[in-house]
Design an enzyme around this catalytic site. Structure first.
Site, PDB file in Angstrom:
ATOM      1  N   PHE A 117       0.810  -1.219   0.000  1.00 40.33           N
ATOM      2  CA  PHE A 117       0.000   0.000   0.000  1.00 40.33           C
ATOM      3  C   PHE A 117       0.850   1.279   0.000  1.00 40.33           C
ATOM      4  O   PHE A 117       0.318   2.378   0.033  1.00 40.33           O
ATOM      5  CB  PHE A 117      -0.969   0.010   1.196  1.00 40.33           C
ATOM      6  CG  PHE A 117      -0.292  -0.064   2.549  1.00 40.33           C
ATOM      7  CD1 PHE A 117       0.182   1.081   3.173  1.00 40.33           C
ATOM      8  CD2 PHE A 117      -0.140  -1.287   3.199  1.00 40.33           C
ATOM      9  CE1 PHE A 117       0.811   1.028   4.412  1.00 40.33           C
ATOM     10  CE2 PHE A 117       0.491  -1.361   4.446  1.00 40.33           C
ATOM     11  CZ  PHE A 117       0.969  -0.186   5.053  1.00 40.33           C
TER      12      PHE A 117
ATOM     13  N   ARG B 145      -3.934   7.319  20.476  1.00 34.90           N
ATOM     14  CA  ARG B 145      -4.238   6.146  19.638  1.00 34.90           C
ATOM     15  C   ARG B 145      -5.590   5.551  20.015  1.00 34.90           C
ATOM     16  O   ARG B 145      -6.341   5.084  19.164  1.00 34.90           O
ATOM     17  CB  ARG B 145      -3.125   5.097  19.720  1.00 34.90           C
ATOM     18  CG  ARG B 145      -1.852   5.531  18.983  1.00 34.90           C
ATOM     19  CD  ARG B 145      -0.925   4.375  18.656  1.00 34.90           C
ATOM     20  NE  ARG B 145      -1.460   3.505  17.633  1.00 34.90           N
ATOM     21  CZ  ARG B 145      -1.245   3.662  16.317  1.00 34.90           C
ATOM     22  NH1 ARG B 145      -0.504   4.648  15.860  1.00 34.90           N
ATOM     23  NH2 ARG B 145      -1.762   2.813  15.449  1.00 34.90           N
TER      24      ARG B 145
ATOM     25  N   THR C 147      -6.675   1.192  13.002  1.00 36.07           N
ATOM     26  CA  THR C 147      -6.285   1.623  11.644  1.00 36.07           C
ATOM     27  C   THR C 147      -7.416   1.369  10.650  1.00 36.07           C
ATOM     28  O   THR C 147      -7.725   2.216   9.811  1.00 36.07           O
ATOM     29  CB  THR C 147      -5.031   0.830  11.194  1.00 36.07           C
ATOM     30  OG1 THR C 147      -4.035   0.925  12.231  1.00 36.07           O
ATOM     31  CG2 THR C 147      -4.476   1.369   9.906  1.00 36.07           C
TER      32      THR C 147
ATOM     33  N   ARG D  77     -11.745   7.546  14.051  1.00 36.84           N
ATOM     34  CA  ARG D  77     -11.743   6.800  12.792  1.00 36.84           C
ATOM     35  C   ARG D  77     -13.104   6.160  12.525  1.00 36.84           C
ATOM     36  O   ARG D  77     -13.546   6.088  11.383  1.00 36.84           O
ATOM     37  CB  ARG D  77     -10.614   5.766  12.803  1.00 36.84           C
ATOM     38  CG  ARG D  77      -9.257   6.434  12.494  1.00 36.84           C
ATOM     39  CD  ARG D  77      -8.100   5.524  12.737  1.00 36.84           C
ATOM     40  NE  ARG D  77      -6.869   6.002  12.108  1.00 36.84           N
ATOM     41  CZ  ARG D  77      -5.683   5.475  12.338  1.00 36.84           C
ATOM     42  NH1 ARG D  77      -5.553   4.448  13.174  1.00 36.84           N
ATOM     43  NH2 ARG D  77      -4.611   5.955  11.733  1.00 36.84           N
TER      44      ARG D  77
ATOM     45  N   HIS E 232      -3.747  10.465  11.864  1.00 35.80           N
ATOM     46  CA  HIS E 232      -2.506   9.740  12.162  1.00 35.80           C
ATOM     47  C   HIS E 232      -2.127   9.986  13.616  1.00 35.80           C
ATOM     48  O   HIS E 232      -2.353  11.078  14.144  1.00 35.80           O
ATOM     49  CB  HIS E 232      -1.365  10.254  11.266  1.00 35.80           C
ATOM     50  CG  HIS E 232      -0.007   9.789  11.711  1.00 35.80           C
ATOM     51  ND1 HIS E 232       0.536   8.591  11.301  1.00 35.80           N
ATOM     52  CD2 HIS E 232       0.906  10.343  12.561  1.00 35.80           C
ATOM     53  CE1 HIS E 232       1.725   8.438  11.873  1.00 35.80           C
ATOM     54  NE2 HIS E 232       1.978   9.484  12.645  1.00 35.80           N
TER      55      HIS E 232
HETATM   56  P1  ADP Z   1      -1.635   3.549  11.968  1.00 39.72           P
HETATM   57  O1  ADP Z   1      -1.877   4.807  11.156  1.00 39.72           O
HETATM   58  O2  ADP Z   1      -2.874   3.111  12.704  1.00 39.72           O
HETATM   59  O3  ADP Z   1      -0.433   3.655  12.887  1.00 39.72           O
HETATM   60  P2  ADP Z   1       0.018   1.926  10.201  1.00 39.72           P
HETATM   61  O4  ADP Z   1       1.195   2.633  10.787  1.00 39.72           O
HETATM   62  O5  ADP Z   1       0.038   0.438  10.191  1.00 39.72           O
HETATM   63  O6  ADP Z   1      -1.347   2.379  10.917  1.00 39.72           O
HETATM   64  O7  ADP Z   1      -0.181   2.408   8.690  1.00 39.72           O
HETATM   65  C1  ADP Z   1       0.023   3.749   8.325  1.00 39.72           C
HETATM   66  C2  ADP Z   1      -1.087   4.166   7.381  1.00 39.72           C
HETATM   67  O8  ADP Z   1      -0.992   3.421   6.167  1.00 39.72           O
HETATM   68  C3  ADP Z   1      -2.498   3.869   7.895  1.00 39.72           C
HETATM   69  O9  ADP Z   1      -2.993   4.854   8.773  1.00 39.72           O
HETATM   70  C4  ADP Z   1      -3.286   3.817   6.602  1.00 39.72           C
HETATM   71  O10 ADP Z   1      -3.582   5.116   6.087  1.00 39.72           O
HETATM   72  C5  ADP Z   1      -2.292   3.144   5.664  1.00 39.72           C
HETATM   73  N1  ADP Z   1      -2.463   1.673   5.637  1.00 39.72           N
HETATM   74  C6  ADP Z   1      -2.044   0.792   6.586  1.00 39.72           C
HETATM   75  N2  ADP Z   1      -2.350  -0.478   6.241  1.00 39.72           N
HETATM   76  C7  ADP Z   1      -2.975  -0.391   5.038  1.00 39.72           C
HETATM   77  C8  ADP Z   1      -3.539  -1.346   4.141  1.00 39.72           C
HETATM   78  N3  ADP Z   1      -3.524  -2.657   4.420  1.00 39.72           N
HETATM   79  N4  ADP Z   1      -4.117  -0.885   2.995  1.00 39.72           N
HETATM   80  C9  ADP Z   1      -4.134   0.426   2.707  1.00 39.72           C
HETATM   81  N5  ADP Z   1      -3.612   1.390   3.490  1.00 39.72           N
HETATM   82  C10 ADP Z   1      -3.039   0.993   4.648  1.00 39.72           C
HETATM   83 MG    MG Z   2       1.554   3.855  12.413  1.00 45.49          MG
END
Ligand code: ADP
Ligand code: MG
Length: 154
Positions: free
Chosen positions: A59, A87, A93, A104, A117
């Site tokens: 992604f 968080r 997420t 969210r 974020h």
């Molecule tokens: P978070 O933002 O909850 O800390 P991550 O650090 O795992 O999550 O991922 C960063 C960002 O990447 C997410 O907030 C989301 O916008 C995007 N993302 C994460 N996993 C996916 C996925 N499987 N498909 C599409 N976008 C994703």
């Molecule tokens: Mg993250």
């Protein structure tokens, strides 16, 4: 003792949909002090650098494209236990898995277009805060740099 600061972003979809004010209000109502805020648009290089840890994931390219598709807000927010509490307020997420009442759950459109974020550790919070804000901006906003740095000197 965990740090008192974290970085929040309001992502392009939430800004475009007009949710930024509501989100900041919810953050303040949850007991966070909004220490410093800026509205900006990330370049491709900046988004790639900010999300470097996800480089190579399927992604990654679409995430960079999304994060550069419009204006975002970056903010340094302050509260005891800031990283974990922000968080929790953001929610999972994947908005389909986010708890009722979380930001969210309310404002995300998909796993990627998930409105906000938050940093995931005190160490990353420090790095992410200084990605968007200079020491001078934080001091001018009334921030205590020592409090920010204490977490890196543990
Ligand atoms: P978070 O933002 O909850 O800390 P991550 O650090 O795992 O999550 O991922 C960063 C960002 O990447 C997410 O907030 C989301 O916008 C995007 N993302 C994460 N996993 C996916 C996925 N499987 N498909 C599409 N976008 C994703
Ligand atoms: Mg993250």
């Amino acid at each position: 003792m965990s740090g008192r600061h974290t970085l929040m972003l309001i992502k392009p979809n939430a800004v475009k949909n007009g949710y930024a004010q509501k989100i900041f209000l919810e953050v303040a109502e949850a007991g966070f002090k909004i220490l410093a805020v800026k509205k900006l648009k990330l370049s491709k290089e900046e988004a790639e650098a900010f999300y470097y840890v996800h480089n190579g994931k399927p992604f990654f390219d679409s995430l960079v494209e999304f994060m550069t598709s419009g204006a975002i807000y970056a903010a340094v927010i302050e509260k005891d236990n800031a990283v974990a509490d922000w968080r929790k307020l953001m929610g999972a997420t994947d908005p389909a898995k986010a708890e009722e009442g979380t930001i969210r759950k309310k404002y995300a459109e998909s796993m990627q277009h998930n409105a906000v974020h938050g940093s995931d550790s005190d160490e990353n919070a420090l790095n992410e805060i200084f990605f968007y804000f200079s020491a001078r901006e934080i001091v001018n906003a009334g921030g205590k740099l020592m409090q920010l740095h204490e977490i890196s000197n543990k």
